[in-house]
Design a protein around this motif. Structure first.
Motif, mmCIF file in Angstrom:
data_model
loop_
_atom_site.group_PDB
_atom_site.id
_atom_site.type_symbol
_atom_site.label_atom_id
_atom_site.label_comp_id
_atom_site.label_asym_id
_atom_site.label_seq_id
_atom_site.Cartn_x
_atom_site.Cartn_y
_atom_site.Cartn_z
ATOM 1 N N TYR A 259 -49.950 -29.552 -4.222
ATOM 2 C CA TYR A 259 -49.632 -29.632 -5.650
ATOM 3 C C TYR A 259 -48.305 -28.947 -5.958
ATOM 4 C CZ TYR A 259 -54.269 -31.433 -6.803
ATOM 5 O OH TYR A 259 -55.386 -32.222 -6.904
ATOM 6 N N CYS A 260 -47.951 -27.955 -5.160
ATOM 7 C CA CYS A 260 -46.646 -27.307 -5.360
ATOM 8 C C CYS A 260 -45.495 -28.251 -5.041
ATOM 9 C CB CYS A 260 -46.562 -26.046 -4.504
ATOM 10 S SG CYS A 260 -47.666 -24.729 -5.019
ATOM 11 N N GLN A 261 -45.734 -29.263 -4.228
ATOM 12 C CA GLN A 261 -44.706 -30.277 -3.994
ATOM 13 C C GLN A 261 -44.555 -31.206 -5.185
ATOM 14 O OE1 GLN A 261 -45.647 -32.263 -0.327
ATOM 15 N NE2 GLN A 261 -45.468 -30.405 0.918
ATOM 16 N N ILE A 262 -45.631 -31.339 -5.982
ATOM 17 C CA ILE A 262 -45.541 -32.139 -7.206
ATOM 18 C C ILE A 262 -44.898 -31.312 -8.313
ATOM 19 C CG2 ILE A 262 -46.860 -33.477 -8.881
ATOM 20 C CD1 ILE A 262 -49.055 -33.756 -6.749
ATOM 21 N N LEU A 263 -45.423 -30.104 -8.514
ATOM 22 C CA LEU A 263 -44.838 -29.157 -9.457
ATOM 23 C C LEU A 263 -43.995 -28.176 -8.645
ATOM 24 C CD1 LEU A 263 -48.080 -28.528 -11.534
ATOM 25 C CD2 LEU A 263 -46.207 -30.075 -12.118
ATOM 26 N N LYS A 264 -42.768 -28.536 -8.381
ATOM 27 C CA LYS A 264 -41.938 -27.849 -7.386
ATOM 28 C C LYS A 264 -41.561 -26.432 -7.786
ATOM 29 C CE LYS A 264 -40.040 -32.178 -5.636
ATOM 30 N NZ LYS A 264 -38.820 -32.960 -5.321
ATOM 31 N N ASP A 265 -41.574 -26.134 -9.081
ATOM 32 C CA ASP A 265 -41.188 -24.799 -9.525
ATOM 33 C C ASP A 265 -42.366 -23.838 -9.610
ATOM 34 O OD1 ASP A 265 -38.615 -25.728 -9.762
ATOM 35 O OD2 ASP A 265 -38.868 -26.304 -11.871
ATOM 36 N N MET A 266 -43.557 -24.287 -9.250
ATOM 37 C CA MET A 266 -44.750 -23.442 -9.314
ATOM 38 C C MET A 266 -45.066 -22.900 -7.927
ATOM 39 S SD MET A 266 -48.398 -24.396 -11.053
ATOM 40 C CE MET A 266 -49.605 -23.120 -11.420
ATOM 41 N N THR A 267 -45.428 -21.639 -7.837
ATOM 42 C CA THR A 267 -45.700 -21.000 -6.555
ATOM 43 C C THR A 267 -47.172 -21.166 -6.180
ATOM 44 O OG1 THR A 267 -46.158 -18.870 -7.602
ATOM 45 C CG2 THR A 267 -43.885 -19.323 -6.952
ATOM 46 N N VAL A 268 -47.450 -21.046 -4.895
ATOM 47 C CA VAL A 268 -48.823 -21.155 -4.408
ATOM 48 C C VAL A 268 -49.658 -19.972 -4.876
ATOM 49 C CG1 VAL A 268 -50.259 -21.434 -2.351
ATOM 50 C CG2 VAL A 268 -47.964 -22.402 -2.396
ATOM 51 N N GLU A 269 -49.054 -18.787 -4.947
ATOM 52 C CA GLU A 269 -49.782 -17.603 -5.392
ATOM 53 C C GLU A 269 -50.251 -17.755 -6.839
ATOM 54 O OE1 GLU A 269 -47.367 -16.766 -1.940
ATOM 55 O OE2 GLU A 269 -46.848 -17.569 -3.923
ATOM 56 N N ASP A 270 -49.388 -18.304 -7.686
ATOM 57 C CA ASP A 270 -49.772 -18.515 -9.081
ATOM 58 C C ASP A 270 -50.900 -19.536 -9.192
ATOM 59 O OD1 ASP A 270 -49.881 -18.553 -11.821
ATOM 60 O OD2 ASP A 270 -48.086 -19.785 -12.082
ATOM 61 N N MET A 271 -50.831 -20.580 -8.385
ATOM 62 C CA MET A 271 -51.872 -21.604 -8.425
ATOM 63 C C MET A 271 -53.199 -21.062 -7.898
ATOM 64 S SD MET A 271 -51.422 -25.550 -7.214
ATOM 65 C CE MET A 271 -49.910 -25.623 -8.152
ATOM 66 N N ASN A 272 -53.144 -20.262 -6.851
ATOM 67 C CA ASN A 272 -54.369 -19.665 -6.325
ATOM 68 C C ASN A 272 -54.999 -18.703 -7.333
ATOM 69 O OD1 ASN A 272 -53.949 -21.059 -3.943
ATOM 70 N ND2 ASN A 272 -52.986 -19.321 -2.906
ATOM 71 N N GLU A 273 -54.156 -17.927 -8.004
ATOM 72 C CA GLU A 273 -54.662 -16.983 -9.005
ATOM 73 C C GLU A 273 -55.301 -17.723 -10.177
ATOM 74 O OE1 GLU A 273 -55.256 -12.998 -10.402
ATOM 75 O OE2 GLU A 273 -54.698 -13.858 -8.455
ATOM 76 N N MET A 274 -54.687 -18.802 -10.622
ATOM 77 C CA MET A 274 -55.243 -19.568 -11.727
ATOM 78 C C MET A 274 -56.573 -20.211 -11.329
ATOM 79 S SD MET A 274 -53.549 -22.785 -13.766
ATOM 80 C CE MET A 274 -53.580 -23.766 -12.271
ATOM 81 N N GLU A 275 -56.650 -20.729 -10.105
ATOM 82 C CA GLU A 275 -57.894 -21.332 -9.640
ATOM 83 C C GLU A 275 -59.006 -20.289 -9.526
ATOM 84 O OE1 GLU A 275 -59.516 -24.070 -5.903
ATOM 85 O OE2 GLU A 275 -57.559 -23.104 -5.820
ATOM 86 N N ARG A 276 -58.669 -19.087 -9.085
ATOM 87 C CA ARG A 276 -59.672 -18.029 -8.960
ATOM 88 C C ARG A 276 -60.203 -17.634 -10.339
ATOM 89 N NH1 ARG A 276 -59.879 -12.584 -9.192
ATOM 90 N NH2 ARG A 276 -57.666 -12.453 -9.724
ATOM 91 N N HIS A 277 -59.327 -17.495 -11.323
ATOM 92 C CA HIS A 277 -59.768 -17.169 -12.677
ATOM 93 C C HIS A 277 -60.602 -18.308 -13.259
ATOM 94 C CE1 HIS A 277 -56.883 -13.819 -12.612
ATOM 95 N NE2 HIS A 277 -57.484 -13.380 -13.704
ATOM 96 N N PHE A 278 -60.228 -19.538 -12.968
ATOM 97 C CA PHE A 278 -60.971 -20.686 -13.472
ATOM 98 C C PHE A 278 -62.412 -20.653 -12.944
ATOM 99 C CE2 PHE A 278 -62.079 -24.921 -14.615
ATOM 100 C CZ PHE A 278 -61.161 -25.348 -15.551
ATOM 101 N N LEU A 279 -62.563 -20.377 -11.657
ATOM 102 C CA LEU A 279 -63.896 -20.312 -11.063
ATOM 103 C C LEU A 279 -64.710 -19.147 -11.630
ATOM 104 C CD1 LEU A 279 -63.207 -21.151 -7.319
ATOM 105 C CD2 LEU A 279 -64.755 -22.370 -8.836
ATOM 106 N N GLU A 280 -64.079 -18.019 -11.822
ATOM 107 C CA GLU A 280 -64.797 -16.869 -12.383
ATOM 108 C C GLU A 280 -65.248 -17.139 -13.807
ATOM 109 O OE1 GLU A 280 -62.230 -13.545 -11.980
ATOM 110 O OE2 GLU A 280 -62.603 -13.270 -9.827
ATOM 111 N N LEU A 281 -64.407 -17.795 -14.598
ATOM 112 C CA LEU A 281 -64.795 -18.115 -15.970
ATOM 113 C C LEU A 281 -65.911 -19.154 -16.007
ATOM 114 C CD1 LEU A 281 -61.259 -18.230 -17.620
ATOM 115 C CD2 LEU A 281 -63.016 -16.477 -17.944
ATOM 116 N N LEU A 282 -65.972 -20.020 -15.025
ATOM 117 C CA LEU A 282 -67.075 -20.979 -14.913
ATOM 118 C C LEU A 282 -68.330 -20.351 -14.328
ATOM 119 C CD1 LEU A 282 -65.483 -24.347 -13.684
ATOM 120 C CD2 LEU A 282 -66.085 -23.658 -15.984
#
Length: 363
Positions: A259-282
């Motif tokens: 997905y970082c290749q699609i959104l080239k300016d987004m880092t993997v660390e930011d995406m992992n952190e967002m996914e972790r928060h998403f799972l915790e909120l669910l």
């Protein structure tokens, strides 16, 4: 046996769905059997945990099949102005169709009363059009349009702007371009939401079923975390739901680095952190029952009908007709086999009517 816990918070003050963190200092532990020796924290037994409220479960559409979906309710709350305009337009349509029917009856009377050729036409078309979308194989383009329209109504008819920092686009931008100052005020258009979701799905080669599960996770997040999707967070919330849905639904999931290749300016660390928060909120509840999935699919169809987004009709080809005929024959053969086996069981049971049981002596 686990120790009991006495807490100063009454059960009535606990939320229905989202369980808040309670300070352990305010909840004294009566026994020390369940305290971890390594960390010193209290380990709560599964039997001591709070069970989810049944009324809250039934009110949550992403968990309960009988609860109405949030996006369908949002799409039907556009205010009294639209209702008044609908009544006015409906009145003029009635008047318009009244004059059309009157003129048509007049012309039919003149055509039938006067001699000449018959004006009635009979349909001679042999083409059959079918809806190329089912609950198991939805149409990709139409499903993405409906999901983006559901998100549009969520943003347009939101109750508040309550959000979290992890989803704020100003604090966690998706690109290096400067975020506008009015990014949290201006509502995005339906085309912009559709273009964003369509780009992710086409680049990652995701399926239409994944789009429906994405909407389920999105509404589950809004219910569990008690937040609203608004102009400042809709992109990151949709991205987090797509990330989770693609990994749960698809057998060969797309990695975050892809997905970082699609959104080239987004880092993997930011995406992992967002996914972790998403799972915790669910609360790590990623289960989507078949009944909930079917409810979201048919509610999306209803949303499409209300907004003139009809699913495409395709002519029935010879290959498709042969396939449908083969499926119908297979189902018919299975039905015959089941009926025959049922008849055999009934006949074998009838033979047991005249048999008497022998007496046994128990010592």
């Amino acid at each position: 046996m686990g120790g009991s816990v006495s807490c100063c918070i009454s059960p009535g003050e606990s939320p229905k769905i989202l369980r808040r963190h309670v300070d352990l200092d305010e909840c004294p532990i009566t026994t020390t059997e369940d305290v971890s020796e390594d960390t010193g924290t209290y380990l709560q037994h599964i039997s001591d945990r709070e069970l989810p409220d049944e009324l809250a479960q039934e009110a949550n559409p992403s968990d309960h099949p009988r609860a109405s979906t949030l996006f369908l309710n949002k799409s039907q709350t556009d205010g009294w102005y639209l209702s008044t305009m609908f009544v006015i337009v409906y009145f003029y349509l009635i008047v318009f169709f009244f004059f059309i029917v009157r003129e048509k009856r007049k012309s039919n009377y003149l055509n039938h009363s006067s001699p000449g050729l018959l004006t009635k036409k009979f349909s001679s078309c042999s083409t059959i059009f079918i809806d190329d979308s089912t609950v198991s194989q939805p149409n990709l383009k139409s499903t993405i349009k409906c999901v983006s329209l559901a998100i549009y109504y969520h943003i347009k008819n939101r109750d508040s702007n309550h959000s979290l920092d992890i989803f704020d686009e100003k604090k966690h931008p998706l690109s290096r371009e400067k975020v506008p100052d009015d990014y949290s005020v201006v509502d995005p258009e339906h085309k912009l939401i559709y273009r964003f979701i369509r780009t992710l799905f086409s680049s990652a080669q995701l399926t239409a079923e994944c789009a429906i599960v994405t909407l389920v996770y999105l509404e589950r997040l809004l219910t569990y975390a008690e937040i609203d999707i608004c102009p400042c967070n809709w992109k990151r919330i949709v991205l987090g739901a797509i990330l989770l849905a693609s990994k749960v639904w698809d057998d060969q999931a797309v990695w975050n680095v892809d997905y970082c290749q699609i959104l080239k300016d987004m880092t993997v660390e930011d995406m992992n952190e967002m996914e972790r928060h998403f799972l915790e909120l669910l609360q790590f509840n990623i289960n989507v029952p078949a009944s909930v999935y079917a409810k979201y699919y048919f509610d999306l169809r209803s949303l499409a009908d209300d907004n003139n987004l009809s699913f495409p009709l395709e002519p029935l080809s010879n290959k498709r007709a042969q396939k449908l005929e083969a499926i119908s024959r297979l189902c018919e053969d299975k039905y015959k086999d089941l009926s025959r086996s049922a008849m055999r069981k009934s006949v074998s049971a009838d033979n047991l009517i005249g048999i008497r049981n022998s007496q046994a002596v128990l010592s």
